[in-house]
Design an enzyme around this catalytic site. Structure first.
Site, PDB file in Angstrom:
ATOM      1  N   ASP A  22      46.899  -4.414 -16.072  1.00 15.23           N
ATOM      2  CA  ASP A  22      47.209  -5.057 -14.793  1.00 15.23           C
ATOM      3  C   ASP A  22      48.452  -5.930 -14.961  1.00 15.23           C
ATOM      4  O   ASP A  22      48.612  -6.624 -15.969  1.00 15.23           O
ATOM      5  CB  ASP A  22      46.017  -5.914 -14.335  1.00 15.23           C
ATOM      6  CG  ASP A  22      46.114  -6.299 -12.866  1.00 15.23           C
ATOM      7  OD1 ASP A  22      45.280  -5.809 -12.080  1.00 15.23           O
ATOM      8  OD2 ASP A  22      47.014  -7.091 -12.513  1.00 15.23           O
ATOM      9  N   GLY A  50      38.465  -7.421  -0.592  1.00 13.83           N
ATOM     10  CA  GLY A  50      39.485  -7.944  -1.500  1.00 13.83           C
ATOM     11  C   GLY A  50      40.437  -6.903  -2.064  1.00 13.83           C
ATOM     12  O   GLY A  50      41.253  -7.211  -2.921  1.00 13.83           O
ATOM     13  N   HIS A  59      40.642   2.160  -7.546  1.00 13.08           N
ATOM     14  CA  HIS A  59      40.798   1.748  -8.943  1.00 13.08           C
ATOM     15  C   HIS A  59      39.633   0.867  -9.364  1.00 13.08           C
ATOM     16  O   HIS A  59      39.014   0.192  -8.542  1.00 13.08           O
ATOM     17  CB  HIS A  59      42.119   0.994  -9.158  1.00 13.08           C
ATOM     18  CG  HIS A  59      42.308  -0.159  -8.227  1.00 13.08           C
ATOM     19  ND1 HIS A  59      42.732   0.001  -6.928  1.00 13.08           N
ATOM     20  CD2 HIS A  59      42.123  -1.491  -8.389  1.00 13.08           C
ATOM     21  CE1 HIS A  59      42.808  -1.177  -6.330  1.00 13.08           C
ATOM     22  NE2 HIS A  59      42.427  -2.111  -7.197  1.00 13.08           N
TER      23      HIS A  59
HETATM   24  P1  5GP Z   1      42.847  -4.930  -5.915  1.00  9.14           P
HETATM   25  O1  5GP Z   1      42.960  -6.328  -5.394  1.00  9.14           O
HETATM   26  O2  5GP Z   1      43.427  -3.921  -4.967  1.00  9.14           O
HETATM   27  O3  5GP Z   1      41.455  -4.592  -6.372  1.00  9.14           O
HETATM   28  O4  5GP Z   1      43.687  -4.917  -7.248  1.00  9.14           O
HETATM   29  C1  5GP Z   1      45.036  -4.541  -7.318  1.00  9.14           C
HETATM   30  C2  5GP Z   1      45.531  -4.942  -8.675  1.00  9.14           C
HETATM   31  O5  5GP Z   1      46.752  -4.285  -8.917  1.00  9.14           O
HETATM   32  C3  5GP Z   1      45.804  -6.437  -8.826  1.00  9.14           C
HETATM   33  O6  5GP Z   1      45.004  -6.961  -9.882  1.00  9.14           O
HETATM   34  C4  5GP Z   1      47.304  -6.501  -9.144  1.00  9.14           C
HETATM   35  O7  5GP Z   1      47.626  -7.495 -10.091  1.00  9.14           O
HETATM   36  C5  5GP Z   1      47.583  -5.116  -9.660  1.00  9.14           C
HETATM   37  N1  5GP Z   1      48.948  -4.655  -9.438  1.00  9.14           N
HETATM   38  C6  5GP Z   1      49.666  -4.762  -8.285  1.00  9.14           C
HETATM   39  N2  5GP Z   1      50.867  -4.183  -8.424  1.00  9.14           N
HETATM   40  C7  5GP Z   1      50.910  -3.695  -9.688  1.00  9.14           C
HETATM   41  C8  5GP Z   1      51.920  -2.995 -10.423  1.00  9.14           C
HETATM   42  O8  5GP Z   1      53.010  -2.689  -9.941  1.00  9.14           O
HETATM   43  N3  5GP Z   1      51.616  -2.665 -11.707  1.00  9.14           N
HETATM   44  C9  5GP Z   1      50.406  -2.985 -12.268  1.00  9.14           C
HETATM   45  N4  5GP Z   1      50.216  -2.612 -13.549  1.00  9.14           N
HETATM   46  N5  5GP Z   1      49.439  -3.648 -11.603  1.00  9.14           N
HETATM   47  C10 5GP Z   1      49.705  -4.006 -10.323  1.00  9.14           C
END
Ligand code: 5GP
Length: 122
Positions: free
Chosen positions: A34, A98, A105
């Site tokens: 992440d 969230g 993922h």
């Molecule tokens: P969600 O909130 O959708 O469950 O989690 C999305 C996750 O993607 C977040 O923890 C955020 O830090 C991560 N994330 C967002 N953009 C990127 C990116 O460009 N690369 C990586 N490796 N992680 C990302």
């Protein structure tokens, strides 16, 4: 059936248009660190298919993909050496749950976590 947006960040990572710190890849899944880790170990596992969320994935993905993806999640955790220490799996579903990136993922987190994950280890 879903309103999957092919320009989302994880779709672009899957296509190789954006870089990632890869930790694992097979026919079903890609795992990478992440970009904004909430714990000492914070890895994301994404399926190789166009699924918006867990709801979409569990409804629309072929059985082989569902099995292969979840097997990959376990393989990544084992590869990260977390079998002994333990780890959490987090999957945010929908904006109200969230979710920020709308490609399904699973977060693998281990160690002291920041409050975003709702549980802080002292
Ligand atoms: P969600 O909130 O959708 O469950 O989690 C999305 C996750 O993607 C977040 O923890 C955020 O830090 C991560 N994330 C967002 N953009 C990127 C990116 O460009 N690369 C990586 N490796 N992680 C990302």
């Amino acid at each position: 059936m879903s309103d999957y947006d092919r320009t989302n960040i994880f779709a672009r990572i899957l296509r190789g248009e954006l870089p990632c710190k890869k930790v694992y890849e097979d026919a079903f899944a890609l795992a990478f660190h992440d970009i904004n880790p909430q714990a000492p170990v914070h890895v994301l596992v994404i399926p190789k298919g166009e699924y918006v969320s867990n709801m979409d994935f569990s409804t629309a993905a072929p059985t082989e993909m569902v099995a292969g993806f979840w097997r990959a999640v376990g393989t990544v955790a084992r590869q990260l050496g977390l079998e002994q220490d333990g780890y959490r799996l987090v999957a945010n579903n929908g904006a109200g749950g969230g979710q920020v990136v709308f490609h399904f993922h699973v977060h693998i987190v281990s160690g002291k976590q920041k409050p975003r994950f709702g549980r802080v280890h002292e």
